[in-house]
Design a protein around this motif. Structure first.
Motif, mmCIF file in Angstrom:
data_model
loop_
_atom_site.group_PDB
_atom_site.id
_atom_site.type_symbol
_atom_site.label_atom_id
_atom_site.label_comp_id
_atom_site.label_asym_id
_atom_site.label_seq_id
_atom_site.Cartn_x
_atom_site.Cartn_y
_atom_site.Cartn_z
ATOM 1 N N ILE A 15 0.902 -1.297 -0.131
ATOM 2 C CA ILE A 15 -0.093 0.071 0.072
ATOM 3 C C ILE A 15 0.814 1.146 -0.073
ATOM 4 O O ILE A 15 0.611 2.297 -0.721
ATOM 5 N N LEU A 19 1.116 4.056 -2.729
ATOM 6 C CA LEU A 19 0.879 5.655 -2.627
ATOM 7 C C LEU A 19 1.842 6.436 -3.009
ATOM 8 O O LEU A 19 1.635 7.487 -3.525
ATOM 9 N N LEU A 95 -3.745 2.025 7.273
ATOM 10 C CA LEU A 95 -4.593 1.803 6.080
ATOM 11 C C LEU A 95 -4.496 0.478 5.611
ATOM 12 O O LEU A 95 -5.326 -0.125 5.169
ATOM 13 N N TYR A 98 -7.546 -1.494 7.324
ATOM 14 C CA TYR A 98 -8.939 -1.137 6.699
ATOM 15 C C TYR A 98 -8.930 -1.530 5.346
ATOM 16 O O TYR A 98 -9.932 -1.651 4.620
ATOM 17 N N ILE A 99 -7.792 -1.244 4.660
ATOM 18 C CA ILE A 99 -7.763 -1.359 3.103
ATOM 19 C C ILE A 99 -7.656 -3.053 2.502
ATOM 20 O O ILE A 99 -8.323 -3.080 1.482
ATOM 21 N N LEU A 102 -10.870 -4.654 1.324
ATOM 22 C CA LEU A 102 -11.268 -4.097 0.299
ATOM 23 C C LEU A 102 -10.172 -4.432 -0.931
ATOM 24 O O LEU A 102 -10.808 -4.599 -2.095
ATOM 25 N N PHE A 103 -9.160 -4.614 -0.724
ATOM 26 C CA PHE A 103 -7.983 -5.087 -1.624
ATOM 27 C C PHE A 103 -8.538 -6.326 -2.097
ATOM 28 O O PHE A 103 -8.347 -6.729 -3.362
ATOM 29 N N THR A 106 -11.855 -6.215 -4.194
ATOM 30 C CA THR A 106 -11.513 -5.564 -5.743
ATOM 31 C C THR A 106 -10.666 -6.581 -6.625
ATOM 32 O O THR A 106 -11.119 -6.809 -7.774
ATOM 33 N N PHE A 222 -6.832 0.566 -6.233
ATOM 34 C CA PHE A 222 -7.986 1.586 -6.197
ATOM 35 C C PHE A 222 -7.893 2.717 -5.277
ATOM 36 O O PHE A 222 -8.736 3.712 -5.500
ATOM 37 N N PHE A 223 -6.950 2.686 -4.526
ATOM 38 C CA PHE A 223 -7.015 3.469 -3.212
ATOM 39 C C PHE A 223 -6.185 4.629 -3.349
ATOM 40 O O PHE A 223 -6.196 5.422 -2.307
ATOM 41 N N THR A 224 -5.570 4.977 -4.544
ATOM 42 C CA THR A 224 -4.827 6.162 -4.688
ATOM 43 C C THR A 224 -5.550 6.950 -6.332
ATOM 44 O O THR A 224 -5.703 6.146 -7.169
#
Length: 333
Positions: A15, A19, A95, A98-99, A102-103, A106, A222-224
């Motif tokens: 992550i 970023l 991060l 929590y991500i 979702l990671f 996706t 997706f998170f950036t």
């Protein structure tokens, strides 16, 4: 590997690499694009893949040199650096916690989208079947001439009964060009030649598999926000590179510009077409959105602004961007 171990040793560093690595390398590349020698669309496509692939390269390279519970535990013997270091480590842990769900979600969604797309392509073939030369003599005459010029095998063609205009290519080993009946009925021969040359250019560039890769990586990272800017620029430059091959094959830039306008006017512009089709069928339609279309037409007509850059001339800048980005990640991540 349990969930906590996966978060701390895989998700956490990856992550942070996404970023910081994508942002830093993307900014460097955008600055290089300001220079005249980097105006070639083909060169830009190669360079835009650096921030897309950098997090994976950084994870493989840097994780082999330091495998720790928290990757940001380097003692810099400097109070400010250590404070930033610890803050980044804490932020990365939060991060990652929590991500990560979702990671994983996706990633599963990207696989699901690939399966849906393959099923949709198979159903399209079963529904319409492949077009025969005797049913579309003008189309196949043009197609054979372009394939002879490009020195490639004649691909299969599928004609849908849609009255709107749409064209795209799918398949890698056995590519298929999909055209709608509405497109064929409303273009003259020169414009149809431009559309076919454009689809052949996608085949020459292997864009079908490249589109799958870029869409998958965009979804995973997706998170950036940088990933969406990068995907937008990469899609635009791939179309520019394809337009260049199209003009080289057909020799009719004005016909290409005219076909783009006609196809855009006749393309579906509802939510399903703009979101669902472009996500579950990640093959670029011949005419993109209005903003991108204007830039493409301007570039096609103004061929004095066109510049081709040899790949050997961008090799050192590519290495410099990748190397400096890896160094930054090594220092702060």
């Amino acid at each position: 590997m349990d969930f906590k171990l996966f978060v701390s040793q895989v998700a956490h560093p990856f992550i942070l690499y996404v970023l910081f690595g994508t942002f830093f390398s993307y900014v460097l590349i955008k600055q290089l694009f300001r220079m005249p020698r980097f105006q070639s669309a083909r060169a830009k496509v190669y360079m835009l893949f650096i921030p897309l692939l950098l997090p994976f390269g950084a994870f493989i390279i840097l994780q082999t040199t330091r495998y720790q519970q928290c990757i940001l535990t380097v003692d810099y013997n400097h109070k400010t650096f250590n404070m930033i270091n610890q803050w980044l480590c804490s932020m990365g842990n939060v991060l990652a916690t929590y991500i990560t769900p979702l990671f994983l979600l996706t990633g599963a969604l990207a696989i699901f989208k690939a399966i849906v797309s393959l099923i949709a392509c198979d159903r399209m073939i079963r529904r319409y079947g492949f077009a025969l030369p005797e049913n579309f003599p003008v189309l196949f005459t043009i197609l054979r001439g372009l394939c002879h010029k490009a020195d490639i095998a004649v691909p299969r063609v599928l004609v849908t009964r849609d009255r709107f205009a749409r064209s795209f290519t799918f398949g890698f080993k056995k590519p298929v060009i999909v055209l709608s009946q509405g497109l064929i009925d409303n273009l003259d021969e020169d414009e149809l030649e431009a559309v076919l040359a454009h689809e052949l250019a996608h085949i020459i560039r292997s864009d079908s598999i490249l589109n799958w890769i870029t869409v998958f990586l965009r979804d995973v990272m997706f998170f950036t926000p940088v990933m969406y800017w990068l995907f937008r620029d990469l899609s635009q430059e791939k179309e520019h590179a394809t337009d260049d091959i199209t003009i080289a094959l057909s020799g009719k830039p004005l016909a290409l510009a005219g076909a783009l306008i006609k196809v855009w006017r006749m393309s579906p512009k509802n939510i399903w077409a703009s979101i669902a089709l472009d996500n579950f069928m990640p093959y670029p339609n011949f005419a993109a959105g209005e903003g991108a279309l204007e830039g493409r037409i301007t570039r096609i007509i103004d061929r004095d602004a066109y510049r081709e850059t040899g790949l050997s001339k961008i090799l050192l800048p590519l290495i410099a961007v990748a190397g400096s980005s890896l160094l930054l990640l090594y220092l702060v991540c």
